[in-house]
Write a protein that holds these residues in place. Structure first.
Motif, mmCIF file in Angstrom:
data_model
loop_
_atom_site.group_PDB
_atom_site.id
_atom_site.type_symbol
_atom_site.label_atom_id
_atom_site.label_comp_id
_atom_site.label_asym_id
_atom_site.label_seq_id
_atom_site.Cartn_x
_atom_site.Cartn_y
_atom_site.Cartn_z
ATOM 1 N N ILE A 71 62.303 70.204 105.200
ATOM 2 C CA ILE A 71 62.796 70.289 103.829
ATOM 3 C C ILE A 71 64.057 69.440 103.673
ATOM 4 N N GLY A 72 64.947 69.546 104.678
ATOM 5 C CA GLY A 72 66.154 68.723 104.646
ATOM 6 C C GLY A 72 65.804 67.248 104.597
ATOM 7 N N LEU A 73 64.810 66.878 105.400
ATOM 8 C CA LEU A 73 64.388 65.483 105.436
ATOM 9 C C LEU A 73 63.875 65.041 104.070
ATOM 10 N N LEU A 74 63.001 65.862 103.470
ATOM 11 C CA LEU A 74 62.457 65.506 102.159
ATOM 12 C C LEU A 74 63.587 65.283 101.168
ATOM 13 N N LYS A 75 64.610 66.139 101.260
ATOM 14 C CA LYS A 75 65.744 65.968 100.347
ATOM 15 C C LYS A 75 66.478 64.666 100.634
ATOM 16 N N ALA A 76 66.675 64.371 101.927
ATOM 17 C CA ALA A 76 67.358 63.130 102.283
ATOM 18 C C ALA A 76 66.567 61.925 101.796
ATOM 19 N N LEU A 77 65.245 62.078 101.717
ATOM 20 C CA LEU A 77 64.409 60.966 101.258
ATOM 21 C C LEU A 77 64.309 60.920 99.741
ATOM 22 N N GLY A 78 65.049 61.789 99.069
ATOM 23 C CA GLY A 78 65.111 61.693 97.615
ATOM 24 C C GLY A 78 64.242 62.683 96.868
ATOM 25 N N ALA A 79 63.720 63.702 97.561
ATOM 26 C CA ALA A 79 62.918 64.700 96.846
ATOM 27 C C ALA A 79 63.836 65.540 95.969
ATOM 28 N N ARG A 80 63.420 65.757 94.721
ATOM 29 C CA ARG A 80 64.203 66.593 93.826
ATOM 30 C C ARG A 80 63.903 68.066 94.125
ATOM 31 N N PRO A 81 64.841 68.959 93.785
ATOM 32 C CA PRO A 81 64.589 70.385 94.031
ATOM 33 C C PRO A 81 63.255 70.839 93.432
ATOM 34 N N ARG A 82 62.959 70.352 92.230
ATOM 35 C CA ARG A 82 61.687 70.718 91.581
ATOM 36 C C ARG A 82 60.479 70.344 92.429
ATOM 37 N N GLN A 83 60.568 69.172 93.067
ATOM 38 C CA GLN A 83 59.440 68.718 93.878
ATOM 39 C C GLN A 83 59.223 69.624 95.084
ATOM 40 N N ILE A 84 60.338 70.033 95.698
ATOM 41 C CA ILE A 84 60.226 70.930 96.855
ATOM 42 C C ILE A 84 59.587 72.239 96.420
ATOM 43 N N THR A 85 60.068 72.778 95.285
ATOM 44 C CA THR A 85 59.487 74.016 94.767
ATOM 45 C C THR A 85 57.985 73.836 94.567
ATOM 46 N N LEU A 86 57.634 72.728 93.948
ATOM 47 C CA LEU A 86 56.227 72.458 93.645
ATOM 48 C C LEU A 86 55.390 72.408 94.921
ATOM 49 N N LEU A 87 55.915 71.740 95.955
ATOM 50 C CA LEU A 87 55.154 71.604 97.200
ATOM 51 C C LEU A 87 54.883 72.971 97.827
ATOM 52 N N PHE A 88 55.907 73.818 97.855
ATOM 53 C CA PHE A 88 55.711 75.122 98.491
ATOM 54 C C PHE A 88 54.852 76.043 97.639
ATOM 55 N N LEU A 89 55.042 75.985 96.317
ATOM 56 C CA LEU A 89 54.209 76.800 95.429
ATOM 57 C C LEU A 89 52.757 76.381 95.560
ATOM 58 N N SER A 90 52.559 75.079 95.639
ATOM 59 C CA SER A 90 51.196 74.579 95.721
ATOM 60 C C SER A 90 50.532 75.061 97.006
ATOM 61 N N GLU A 91 51.326 75.172 98.078
ATOM 62 C CA GLU A 91 50.754 75.719 99.310
ATOM 63 C C GLU A 91 50.325 77.159 99.120
ATOM 64 N N ALA A 92 51.217 77.960 98.521
ATOM 65 C CA ALA A 92 50.891 79.378 98.319
ATOM 66 C C ALA A 92 49.681 79.521 97.402
ATOM 67 N N ALA A 93 49.659 78.721 96.345
ATOM 68 C CA ALA A 93 48.560 78.833 95.383
ATOM 69 C C ALA A 93 47.245 78.386 96.011
ATOM 70 N N THR A 94 47.289 77.285 96.756
ATOM 71 C CA THR A 94 46.057 76.806 97.390
ATOM 72 C C THR A 94 45.524 77.837 98.368
ATOM 73 N N LEU A 95 46.444 78.391 99.150
ATOM 74 C CA LEU A 95 46.027 79.406 100.109
ATOM 75 C C LEU A 95 45.381 80.588 99.416
ATOM 76 N N SER A 96 46.040 81.115 98.390
ATOM 77 C CA SER A 96 45.511 82.332 97.781
ATOM 78 C C SER A 96 44.226 82.021 97.030
ATOM 79 N N MET A 97 44.178 80.836 96.423
ATOM 80 C CA MET A 97 42.965 80.496 95.670
ATOM 81 C C MET A 97 41.787 80.297 96.609
#
Ligand SMILES: Nc1ncnc2c1ncn2[C@@H]1O[C@H](COP(=O)(O)OP(=O)(O)OP(=O)(O)O)[C@@H](O)[C@H]1O
Ligand SMILES: [Mg+2]
Lengths: 401, 224
Positions: free
Chosen positions: A308-334
């Protein structure tokens, strides 16, 4: 980041943590499968009952001896037994305008025998109208057709099962058999596989109502089935029946008339409530799966702090990080939910094969609700870990190793 | 291009404040090659993180390409970091499940650059680090030196104007360290500003400008 990139990234992470992914899929799948299977069973039972009832016709009224407690009025005095519902009462009902058919019913068990073969069977005493009201098929011979139900004609109609057990391969029609301490002649054989409210017609013997009452030494009928000419006249007919009986019973309301419809509605409500309750209990499994997802996603955030730190260092916005993790949870549950859905449908299919008479199948609302709740809990419980990931301080995240 | 005015960074540990860097004034021009040296715990990494916008100073003003970035929002800072700054870490920090090519493409993926452009650019930088045939390998299939080269490729893929390297050779043997350094210097030759934190005097001596930090302050600033 495009949707496709998010999905590709999500799939990579899910593949990267295989055990975690499988565990979460299983948790979700079990919950959804439970909801699908249990509602399939519950709804199947409900539809089974509804089908049974509607097979009997919806303009049917049932007259029972004894006052129903819901009609109000003072309860009968202690020790007082309700007046009998007699055969004459039943015959009188046929005179009511708008009544098409009347079938008095008397029930009892008796031993039936032919030569050395014998068995215990359910005897239904009734009249010719019973066949039309219950829509019974006759495979051989005729139904009971006594013009006057008061006559004790020594004849009977038997179910197919009774026929094979007593007569084997020999012809049964026209043969005499012993019924308790009486004898009667087989005039008809019922068609196979007929059911009435779960009671198999294959294993009963029908006799004229007067004969049954005499055999069982009863003055009162078990009930009287009344078929009204049309559905709209049901209420009117119900009142007329009560009036006739009251007039014949010295002003006492001592019978209960229930509409087939009302009974059906009651059963329907009970079974529906049961289905909901069962679905609710199964939904608890879904909630547990949701908590599990949250737990595992929190662990994932801790495990993947550096990433996560790396993604931020590479310019990921907080929203993008949220989206990536939410998408994991949603994909898993779906995907867990879809797997569970398939397992549930398969389970329902197996049950349907095991009980062909019951129309087992998950109702659409239950499937949609289960999938919706699965996705909902996945996302809901995924939010907290995702936000936590988005808030991580990149320096601290990267310095850990 | 980079101007720090009175920059400090304090950490609160319990009820104690630690001044990791204090009142730093520093100007860096585009295309400079700077080595940052000093004893352990002197504040080198902290300074680099502040310059790289990974960390915010507790006091002072920071101008990046004339723009005051001291009080930008997280989103705006991400934007600057994404397009202008490349990081190379001592511990490589590659995503283990992604191939070398996908690791290199990650900044472009985050920036929403279309796949076709990404592919082309990745093969360009893979060639420039001499790993054209290793694009489909995962990090655990690469040597330390190769991993660091992949990390450098990732840092350069967005064409940044600054590359910040915190002990980039700290985890490498001297041969791979030399390779990595040569690649970084090659980038500097093309006009990218290069800041290297190092303990190695020999490496430090190669830079045209050498900062020595002691106790959070600049003790010496030597230019060739
Ligand atoms: N997150 C933090 N919380 C508290 N103190 C910190 C934190 N980060 C750094 N420090 C302190 O700030 C000072 C400078 O740390 P920094 O990591 O910048 O040193 P450094 O020069 O990079 O050292 P090294 O050469 O060992 O990497 C140290 O005293 C350190 O303990
Ligand atoms: Mg350091």
């Amino acid at each position: 980041m495009t949707i496709r990139d998010v999905i590709a990234f999500t799939i990579r992470s899910l593949q990267g943590f295989r055990v975690r992914t499988i565990l979460m899929l299983m948790a979700m799948a079990i919950g959804v499968a439970a909801v699908v299977m249990l509602t399939a069973l519950g709804d199947g039972a409900r539809r089974f009952v509804a089908e049974q009832f509607s097979a009997l016709g919806t303009n049917l009224l049932i007259v029972l001896p004894g006052r129903s407690e819901t009609t109000g009025g003072p309860p009968p005095l202690l020790g007082e037994t309700p007046r009998d519902l007699t055969l004459d009462d039943a015959l009188e009902l046929k005179r009511i305008p708008g009544v098409r058919r009347v079938a008095p019913v008397s029930l009892g068990n008796a031993e039936i025998s032919v030569g050395a073969r014998n068995r215990e069977v359910l005897i239904v005493g009734t009249s010719g109208d019973y066949r039309r009201i219950r829509k019974l098929n006759i495979s051989r011979g005729r139904f009971l057709e006594t013009p006057d139900p008061r006559r004790m004609s020594p004849e009977c109609v038997i179910g197919t099962e009774v026929r094979t057990q007593l007569f084997g391969v020999q012809a049964a029609l026209g043969q005499w058999l012993r019924l308790g301490d009486r004898r009667c002649r087989v005039v008809g054989i019922l068609g196979t596989e007929q059911h009435s409210l779960g009671l198999s017609m294959d294993e009963i013997v029908l006799v004229p109502v007067a004969l049954a009452m005499a055999m069982f030494n009863k003055e009162s009928l078990f009930r009287v089935l009344v078929e009204a000419g049309s559905r709209d006249r049901l209420d009117q007919t119900q009142k007329a029946i009560l009036n006739v009986i009251r007039a014949r019973h010295e002003g006492e309301d001592d019978v209960t008339v229930i509409a087939q419809d009302a009974v059906l509605a009651t059963f329907d409500n009970i079974l529906r409530a049961l289905t909901y309750a069962v679905a609710g209990i199964a939904a608890i499994a879904l909630a547990v799966a949701g908590v599990l997802i949250m737990n595992i996603m929190l662990i994932a955030v801790t495990q993947r702090t550096a990433e996560i730190g790396l993604l931020k260092a590479l310019g990921a916005r907080p929203r993008q990080i949220t989206l990536l993790f939410l998408s994991e949870a949603a994909t898993l549950s779906m995907s867990g939910a879809v797997v569970g859905w398939m397992i549930g449908e398969f389970g329902a299919w197996v049950m349907a094969r095991a009980y062909p008479a019951v129309p087992i199948g998950a109702p659409v609302w239950a499937v949609l609700a289960a999938l919706g709740v699965a996705l909902g809990t996945g996302v809901l419980f995924g939010i907290m870990p995702a936000m936590r990931a988005a808030k991580l301080d990149p320096v601290a995240a990267l310095s850990r190793r | 291009m980079i101007r720090l005015q009175g920059i400090s960074r304090e950490f609160l540990v319990g009820d104690q404040t630690i001044q990791a860097i204090r009142h730093i004034d520093l100007s860096l021009d585009a295309g400079e090659y700077v080595a940052i040296m000093g004893p352990s715990g002197s504040g080198k990494s902290t300074l680099l993180n502040v310059i790289g916008l990974l960390d915010r100073p507790t006091a002072g003003t920071y101008l990046f390409t004339e723009q005051d970035v001291t009080h930008l929002s997280d989103n705006e800072i991400s934007q600057v970091r994404q397009s202008k700054i490349g990081f190379v870490f001592q511990f490589f920090h590659l995503v283990p499940r992604l191939t070398a090519a996908d690791n290199i493409a990650l900044p472009m993926t985050l920036a929403g650059i279309p796949p076709a452009v990404r592919r082309e650019r990745v093969s360009e930088v893979l060639e420039s680090i001499g790993l054209s045939d290793r694009g489909h390998h995962r990090p655990d299939q690469l040597s330390g030196g190769q991993r660091q080269r992949v990390a450098i490729a990732r840092a350069t893929v967005m064409n940044p104007s600054v590359i910040l390297a915190d002990e980039p050779t700290g985890n490498l043997d001297s041969k791979s360290g030399q390779d990595v350094l040569r690649i970084l210097e090659g980038l500097n030759d093309r006009g990218i500003m290069l800041l290297v934190v190092t303990h190695d005097l020999e490496i430090g001596a190669r830079a045209r400008r050498r900062l020595r930090i002691v106790d959070g302050a600049i003790e010496s600033d030597l230019k060739q």
